[in-house]
Design an enzyme around this catalytic site. Structure first.
Site, short mmCIF file in Angstrom:
data_model
loop_
_atom_site.label_atom_id
_atom_site.label_comp_id
_atom_site.label_asym_id
_atom_site.label_seq_id
_atom_site.Cartn_x
_atom_site.Cartn_y
_atom_site.Cartn_z
N THR A 1 35.05 41.87 40.23
CA THR A 1 34.39 42.11 41.52
C THR A 1 33.75 43.49 41.62
O THR A 1 32.69 43.65 42.22
CB THR A 1 35.43 41.93 42.66
N ASP B 1 42.30 39.88 39.23
CA ASP B 1 43.17 38.70 39.18
C ASP B 1 44.25 38.79 38.09
O ASP B 1 45.37 38.34 38.29
CB ASP B 1 42.33 37.44 38.95
N1 ASP Z 1 37.95 36.94 40.34
C1 ASP Z 1 37.76 38.36 40.18
C2 ASP Z 1 38.28 38.75 38.80
O1 ASP Z 1 39.47 38.94 38.63
C3 ASP Z 1 38.47 39.06 41.26
C4 ASP Z 1 38.36 40.56 41.24
O2 ASP Z 1 37.74 41.19 40.43
O3 ASP Z 1 38.97 41.13 42.13
O4 ASP Z 1 37.49 38.85 37.90
#
Ligand code: ASP
Length: 328
Positions: free
Chosen positions: A11, A90
């Site tokens: 993110t 994640d």
């Molecule tokens: N889905 C994303 C990831 O882990 C969530 C994030 O970066 O917070 O790549």
């Protein structure tokens, strides 16, 4: 001397899809991330940027992270005083622990990311990156292994958890609290974690170290557990409470423990599994008598990381048991 920044996606590095709708995808590289942080120029040392692989953190593998550790080691040997890695949140609690188990340097290895992507008001990536870089640059961060710096808190990899799906305060260490804070831009360490390492495995050996994690649930289906264990070389069981499973499952887990290490952990999210309090069939004491290994305070995800590294490193049952007695 400077800070080595490695970017992996997530993110923190996401922006709008060209010509697309409201969804975000990884589009920003390390230079973009650094440019978005006004205070980074005041760090007082150069930032050496390495864009590794812009993937969602769900796609990361043990091999990716061990390769990253190698690259970070080279940067430290070349003179970097600390390392920052940006990645998705994640799997960050797992990658941080994996790094911590094999990171051989006193230089800090700091992981961070963001919960709000850069297109949102109050995006937290720039502040997290700045706090992470300050921690990596600080003598206060030395000797602490892998750290997760997020929301101006400093967490030890050994204890940190992602506890919320969207909150910017998602990272917490339920058993201990943060080991420090970034206060007015200065990392303040309140307590140092005890570091325990494991031998660095041959990456090829990871394929021969398949470790399943099974969370025990109400009205459990033993056949499903048997199916999960079938193709595994090791199993982590996330049991109820202090390490309990339905009595119907106890025999199966004992049988599995005869052919591979089976580690008992708690699915609760904090606290330890017990050793000698409950005596019913399926209790922690019963399962240990059947050969299960006590995971102690290690949460299921971290227990799986440790068990896979141990198996890939060629550890036998005695070595696995000793390692969990030490780490757990
Ligand atoms: N889905 C994303 C990831 O882990 C969530 C994030 O970066 O917070 O790549």
């Amino acid at each position: 001397m400077g800070v080595a920044l490695f970017t992996l996606g997530g993110t923190i590095s996401m922006a709008g899809r060209t010509g697309g709708g409201g969804e975000v995808v990884t589009r920003l590289n390390g230079a973009d991330l650094a440019a978005a942080v006004p205070g980074l120029t005041g760090l007082g040392m150069p930032l050496d940027i390495h864009d590794i692989e812009a993937v969602p953190s769900a796609n990361l593998t043990f091999a990716n992270i061990l390769a990253l550790v190698d690259s970070a080691s080279r940067a430290v040997r070349a003179g970097a005083c600390g390392v920052v890695v940006t990645q998705g949140t994640d799997t960050l609690e797992e990658t941080a622990f994996l790094v911590d188990l094999v990171w051989p340097h006193t230089e800090p290895f700091v992981l961070t990311g963001a919960m709000r992507n850069p297109t949102l008001a109050g995006a937290d990536g720039p502040a997290n990156l700045l706090a992470a870089a300050r921690t990596a640059a600080s003598p206060a961060g030395r000797g602490l292994g892998a750290l997760v710096v997020f929301n101006d808190e400093i967490h030890a990899a050994r204890w940190v958890r992602k506890t919320h799906s969207t909150s910017t305060a998602t990272f917490a260490s339920p058993n201990t609290g943060p080991i420090g804070h970034v206060v007015e831009g200065r990392p303040r360490i309140l307590t140092a974690p005890v570091r325990r390492r494991t031998p660095y495995p041959r990456p090829e050996a990871l394929d021969e170290a398949r470790v399943a994690l099974h969370t025990v649930t109400l009205d459990e289906d033993a056949e499903l557990v048997a199916a999960v264990a079938e193709a595994s070389h090791g199993l982590v069981v996330a049991g109820f409470g202090v390490g309990h499973v339905p009595s119907e499952l106890a025999g199966l887990l004992g049988t599995l423990a005869e052919r591979m290490p089976v580690v008992l952990t708690s699915r609760t999210g904090s606290g330890s599994v017990l050793r000698h309090t409950y005596g019913a069939v399926g209790s922690e004491a019963d399962l240990q008598r059947r050969g299960l290994i006590n995971g102690g305070l290690l949460d299921p995800y971290k227990a799986r990381i440790l068990l896979r590294l141990l198996l890939a490193g060629g550890a036998d049952r005695a070595a696995v048991t000793a390692a969990f007695a030490d780490h757990g």
